[in-house]
Design a protein around this motif. Structure first.
Motif, PDB file in Angstrom:
ATOM      1  N   ASP A  74     -31.926 -74.540 -21.517  1.00 17.57           N
ATOM      2  CA  ASP A  74     -31.350 -73.659 -20.505  1.00 17.57           C
ATOM      3  C   ASP A  74     -30.905 -72.377 -21.203  1.00 17.57           C
ATOM      4  O   ASP A  74     -29.862 -72.344 -21.859  1.00 17.57           O
ATOM      5  N   ILE A  77     -27.306 -70.910 -20.526  1.00 19.83           N
ATOM      6  CA  ILE A  77     -26.202 -71.584 -21.213  1.00 19.83           C
ATOM      7  C   ILE A  77     -26.152 -71.164 -22.673  1.00 19.83           C
ATOM      8  O   ILE A  77     -25.080 -70.872 -23.226  1.00 19.83           O
ATOM      9  N   SER A 114     -32.874 -68.986 -15.095  1.00 22.29           N
ATOM     10  CA  SER A 114     -32.192 -69.164 -16.372  1.00 22.29           C
ATOM     11  C   SER A 114     -32.300 -67.914 -17.233  1.00 22.29           C
ATOM     12  O   SER A 114     -31.320 -67.463 -17.840  1.00 22.29           O
TER      13      SER A 114
END
Length: 281
Positions: A74, A77, A114
């Motif tokens: 991801d 993140i 993402s």
């Protein structure tokens, strides 16, 4: 400038690391398997997990810049973790490899969402940044060869301005050397526009002449096979190519070409260089 290259052994990360090294930058290479890289013999290496904040903090220590070239995680993140630590360690520059179709309207696809959120985390960090949005790479054509067969996934009817990973690396290094190229999102396109089918045919003709025919597999079939075999890699590939059936190449490379020099490597030139490398090996 000391640069932390995150994803240093990847398809795109490794050429960037090699080029930055040639240009005289002091590098620290960060990857799960960086010790296996040929670059490891003359660059500082740190093994670690990009999803682990302490690993990132350790890798980042003493670095003035961070280059991010990652996949299969991801990215939003990871970018948030990097930004958080980069602020603590007074990092002066973050560069990130995104994609040419990344935009608000394409966030319905998880990977693009993402990447979009990763870009936003970097842009809003207050740290000077460079975001590169490249199109398809010549270097990815080899991923379509398996067990002596070439396969096109899905029905991709739109052409792309194919580019070499080494050209992207050259542009990243050039941007690092120019203080005026900061806080920009730059599209990276090659000089030729061609269909994926045509590019793969030329790739096979030059590097895999034993392959006489390119097969085609619909993404729906691929998803079904991936589901019944519980092959997540296959399912992800099917989803990715299904996305590109719906979304065409986007962006304008004019600013990147003006500031960093237009990519000039054609597919034929790239293939010839690959042939020369194989002969030398």
């Amino acid at each position: 400038m000391k640069v932390l290259v995150i994803g240093a052994t990847g398809l795109l990360g490794k050429p960037v690391a090699e080029t930055l090294k040639k240009e005289g930058f002091d590098l620290r290479l960060f990857s799960r398997s960086v010790s296996k890289s040929k670059l490891g013999t003359d660059s500082e290496c740190v093994d670690g997990d990009v999803m682990n904040a302490s690993d990132l903090a350790n890798a980042m220590r003493g670095c003035e810049a961070i280059h991010i070239s990652i996949s299969n995680v991801d990215e939003a993140i990871v970018a948030e973790l990097i930004v958080r630590e980069a602020k603590k360690q007074n990092v002066k520059l973050i560069s990130y490899i995104s994609g040419c179709t990344v935009c608000e309207q394409n966030r319905w696809f998880n990977l693009i969402d993402s990447k979009f959120r990763a870009e936003q985390a970097i842009v809003s960090s207050g740290i000077p940044y460079l975001i590169f949005r490249p199109t398809w790479f010549f270097d990815s054509l080899g991923l379509m060869i398996h067990n002596g067969k070439a396969t096109l996934l899905g029905k991709l009817d739109s052409p792309y301005h194919w580019v070499s990973a080494n050209e992207l690396a050259r542009m990243v290094a050039a941007a690092y050397s120019k203080s005026e190229v900061r806080n920009k999102t730059l599209f990276v396109f090659g000089p030729q526009k061609m269909l994926m089918k045509d590019a793969l045919e030329k790739y096979c003709s030059k590097l895999h002449p034993e392959i006489k025919k390119i097969s085609k597999t619909p993404t729906g079939v691929l998803k079904f096979i991936g589901t019944i075999t519980r092959n997540n890699q296959l399912k992800n590939a099917a989803s990715l190519f299904s996305y590109f059936e719906k979304v065409n190449e986007m962006g304008d490379p004019s600013e990147a070409n003006f500031l960093l020099g237009k990519p000039e490597t054609t597919l034929e030139q790239w293939l010839n260089s690959r042939c020369s490398s194989q002969t030398a090996d």
